[in-house]
Design an enzyme around this catalytic site. Structure first.
Site, PDB file in Angstrom:
ATOM      1  N   ARG A 194     -10.660  -5.389   5.352  1.00 43.51           N
ATOM      2  CA  ARG A 194     -11.131  -5.511   3.521  1.00 43.51           C
ATOM      3  C   ARG A 194     -11.810  -6.794   2.963  1.00 43.51           C
ATOM      4  O   ARG A 194     -13.084  -7.076   2.395  1.00 43.51           O
ATOM      5  CB  ARG A 194      -9.697  -5.286   2.503  1.00 43.51           C
ATOM      6  CG  ARG A 194      -8.974  -3.623   2.218  1.00 43.51           C
ATOM      7  CD  ARG A 194      -7.837  -3.716   1.552  1.00 43.51           C
ATOM      8  NE  ARG A 194      -8.340  -2.104   1.680  1.00 43.51           N
ATOM      9  CZ  ARG A 194      -6.628  -1.881   0.594  1.00 43.51           C
ATOM     10  NH1 ARG A 194      -5.879  -2.735   0.596  1.00 43.51           N
ATOM     11  NH2 ARG A 194      -6.315  -1.183   0.205  1.00 43.51           N
ATOM     12  N   LYS A 227       4.391   8.459   1.577  1.00 49.19           N
ATOM     13  CA  LYS A 227       4.079   8.086   0.038  1.00 49.19           C
ATOM     14  C   LYS A 227       3.920   9.250  -0.772  1.00 49.19           C
ATOM     15  O   LYS A 227       2.891  10.137  -1.195  1.00 49.19           O
ATOM     16  CB  LYS A 227       3.180   7.324  -1.188  1.00 49.19           C
ATOM     17  CG  LYS A 227       3.315   5.974  -0.400  1.00 49.19           C
ATOM     18  CD  LYS A 227       2.389   5.035  -1.264  1.00 49.19           C
ATOM     19  CE  LYS A 227       2.277   3.793  -0.660  1.00 49.19           C
ATOM     20  NZ  LYS A 227       0.021   3.909  -1.112  1.00 49.19           N
ATOM     21  N   GLY A 287      -4.607   2.407   2.776  1.00 42.70           N
ATOM     22  CA  GLY A 287      -4.572   0.804   3.901  1.00 42.70           C
ATOM     23  C   GLY A 287      -4.173   0.994   4.999  1.00 42.70           C
ATOM     24  O   GLY A 287      -4.604   0.926   5.799  1.00 42.70           O
ATOM     25  N   GLY A 334      -5.107   4.202  -3.400  1.00 40.65           N
ATOM     26  CA  GLY A 334      -4.795   5.115  -3.901  1.00 40.65           C
ATOM     27  C   GLY A 334      -5.729   5.577  -5.039  1.00 40.65           C
ATOM     28  O   GLY A 334      -6.021   6.548  -5.406  1.00 40.65           O
TER      29      GLY A 334
HETATM   30  P1  ADP Z   1      -1.767   4.983   3.080  1.00 43.25           P
HETATM   31  O1  ADP Z   1      -1.628   3.269   3.248  1.00 43.25           O
HETATM   32  O2  ADP Z   1      -2.441   5.427   4.760  1.00 43.25           O
HETATM   33  O3  ADP Z   1      -1.944   5.745   1.961  1.00 43.25           O
HETATM   34  P2  ADP Z   1       1.224   5.238   4.022  1.00 43.25           P
HETATM   35  O4  ADP Z   1       0.764   3.516   2.092  1.00 43.25           O
HETATM   36  O5  ADP Z   1       1.416   6.490   2.823  1.00 43.25           O
HETATM   37  O6  ADP Z   1      -0.580   5.440   3.648  1.00 43.25           O
HETATM   38  O7  ADP Z   1       1.841   5.360   4.426  1.00 43.25           O
HETATM   39  C1  ADP Z   1       2.002   4.308   5.213  1.00 43.25           C
HETATM   40  C2  ADP Z   1       3.205   4.411   5.911  1.00 43.25           C
HETATM   41  O8  ADP Z   1       3.728   6.195   6.347  1.00 43.25           O
HETATM   42  C3  ADP Z   1       3.357   3.555   7.881  1.00 43.25           C
HETATM   43  O9  ADP Z   1       3.623   2.541   7.430  1.00 43.25           O
HETATM   44  C4  ADP Z   1       4.578   4.535   8.572  1.00 43.25           C
HETATM   45  O10 ADP Z   1       5.104   4.299   9.161  1.00 43.25           O
HETATM   46  C5  ADP Z   1       4.756   5.692   6.961  1.00 43.25           C
HETATM   47  N1  ADP Z   1       5.289   6.993   7.934  1.00 43.25           N
HETATM   48  C6  ADP Z   1       4.792   7.912   8.831  1.00 43.25           C
HETATM   49  N2  ADP Z   1       5.206   9.290   9.190  1.00 43.25           N
HETATM   50  C7  ADP Z   1       5.966   8.495   9.151  1.00 43.25           C
HETATM   51  C8  ADP Z   1       7.794   9.663   9.041  1.00 43.25           C
HETATM   52  N3  ADP Z   1       7.797  10.772   9.981  1.00 43.25           N
HETATM   53  N4  ADP Z   1       8.902   9.138   8.621  1.00 43.25           N
HETATM   54  C9  ADP Z   1       8.975   7.407   7.803  1.00 43.25           C
HETATM   55  N5  ADP Z   1       7.694   6.825   7.414  1.00 43.25           N
HETATM   56  C10 ADP Z   1       6.746   7.422   7.698  1.00 43.25           C
HETATM   57 MG    MG Z   2       0.128   2.491   2.564  1.00 42.87          MG
END
Ligand code: ADP
Ligand code: MG
Length: 411
Positions: free
Chosen positions: A39, A207, A368, A392
């Site tokens: 970023r 999330k 992110g 988001g």
């Molecule tokens: P982004 O920032 O790309 O939108 P999120 O914030 O939704 O993604 O999620 C990212 C997190 O999801 C990572 O820190 C990862 O460790 C977690 N994650 C992925 N798979 C699992 C799982 N099976 N159980 C718990 N956490 C998970």
């Molecule tokens: Mg995230």
């Protein structure tokens, strides 16, 4: 897009003028170390163009979610130090947002220099629900520019927020759209208006409830929805499987069931994992084994086992689907990629996207943590069509929602 652009501002001339730029410097940190400077690098071009044209640049940005009061843990210092390393012009950090330090440094800026204000969320008015409070804060920010001030919005990652430094400021100062925001919007438009088919969307991350709305909107639009990450367990539960101690949003099971039913009618195919990596605990060194998606509780760790990645069979199936796509949007890691033992699924999907890019497909990575994941797993930005700086914000755009930060600029 009818919004005024950065090029128009540069054509007007900015030498000697104070220009407020809202950037997205919300980088992931490990203590005070920036673990992914994507970023910062993405924000530099607009700041540099203005500085090179002789503007006195004042950058506004947020980091994390401080509670409306200064908190060293959320200081922009690490991000600003990185920015200063990359920039060919002086970059300083104010000790406050609109306080004595910001005022003094803004007033003493020379042409071609940049000042970054401390985390705008150190002031509770930034995110206030009260229009008058936000407007008052936006006015104080605008006052830092003196006469001839202008505002450039280059923070796509904050565009979905009705916050003072993103939304209210645009009605106080002449407002212009930065190039990063323009690029983001152009790419996302290609995903919402007539995406080339097959159009495959890969969703993961943690999330779940945040991402359900985007799934809702993609049913009928995407050809296939591949579900991994923490959200997959709510889908497995909706199919009637037991998921041990894996991440599960029990209250969303019904919603997910209705998506599965609607998708079948709308011609969108859900591709759900057939195997998962089940760990004995949430830890980098946890014992783990591959289990069939319907037998998670049949593993050695039984009911306490936690699914931390998609299994190899699923990863291969996802890669095969991605290989057939002409358009791919990916948001959310497939597993807890931060632990090397559970990064294989994410790596396989990243590789599949990179291969699809080489084969001429439009590939977009949003989020992110997803962006950080592909970089920490050793991929280059150029292996993807676009890595969105907004998590988001890109999801809300795909949901078809209006983004206040864009609306405020007429974009
Ligand atoms: P982004 O920032 O790309 O939108 P999120 O914030 O939704 O993604 O999620 C990212 C997190 O999801 C990572 O820190 C990862 O460790 C977690 N994650 C992925 N798979 C699992 C799982 N099976 N159980 C718990 N956490 C998970
Ligand atoms: Mg995230």
């Amino acid at each position: 897009m009818t919004a005024h652009t950065l090029d128009e501002l540069l054509a007007e001339g900015v030498r000697g003028r104070h220009v407020l730029v809202r950037s997205d410097l919300n980088v992931p940190l490990d203590g005070s170390t920036v673990t992914d400077d994507g970023r910062v690098r993405a924000s530099l071009p607009v700041i540099a163009k203005l500085a090179e044209a002789g503007a006195r640049v004042i950058v506004m940005a947020h980091l994390g979610r401080p509670k409306g009061t200064p908190d060293e843990k959320y200081s922009l210092r690490p991000a600003v130090e990185r920015l200063a390393e990359l920039a060919a012009f002086p970059v300083r950090l104010a000790a406050d947002v609109v306080g004595p330090s910001a005022k003094e440094l803004a007033a003493s800026l020379a042409d071609g220099e940049a000042l970054v204000l401390e985390n705008v969320r150190f002031d509770a008015r930034e995110t206030s629900k009260d229009d008058a409070e936000r407007a008052a804060f936006a006015r104080e920010l605008a006052e830092l520019t003196g006469d001839g001030g202008a505002y450039v919005d280059d923070a796509f990652g904050a565009a979905h927020r009705k916050h003072a430094s993103v939304y209210d400021i645009a009605s106080i100062l002449p407002a212009y759209l930065g190039e990063l925001v323009r690029t983001e919007v152009e790419v996302l438009k290609r995903l919402t208006e007539g995406a080339e088919r097959p159009y495959v969307v890969v969703l993961g991350g943690s999330k779940v409830s945040d991402k359900l709305a985007v799934i809702d909107n993609l049913i009928g639009k995407a050809d296939r929805l591949l579900v991994g990450g923490g959200m997959l367990f709510t889908f497995l539960a909706a199919q009637g499987h037991k998921v041990g101690s894996s991440l599960l949003e029990r209250d969303q099971i019904g919603t997910v069931q209705s998506y599965l039913e609607r998708a079948a009618v709308a011609g969108t195919e859900f591709v759900l994992p057939t195997d998962v990596v089940v760990a004995s605990k949430f830890a980098a060194d946890a014992e783990h084994e591959v289990a069939s998606a319907d037998a998670i509780e049949g593993t050695a760790s039984g009911e306490t086992g936690i699914g931390l990645d998609i299994g190899p069979e699923t990863a291969a199936a996802f890669a095969k689907e991605i290989a057939t796509a002409r358009t791919v949007f990916w948001n959310g890691p497939m597993g807890v990629f931060e632990f090397p033992a559970f990064a294989a699924g994410t790596k396989a999907v990243a590789q599949a996207l990179a291969d699809a890019t080489s084969a001429g497909a439009l590939t977009v990575v949003g989020g992110g943590d997803s962006a950080a994941a592909v970089r920490t797993l050793g991929f280059e930005d150029g292996q993807f069509g676009h890595i969105s700086t907004g998590g988001g914000a890109s999801l809300e755009y795909l949901e078809g929602k209006e983004l206040p930060g864009l609306t405020a600029l007429g974009a």
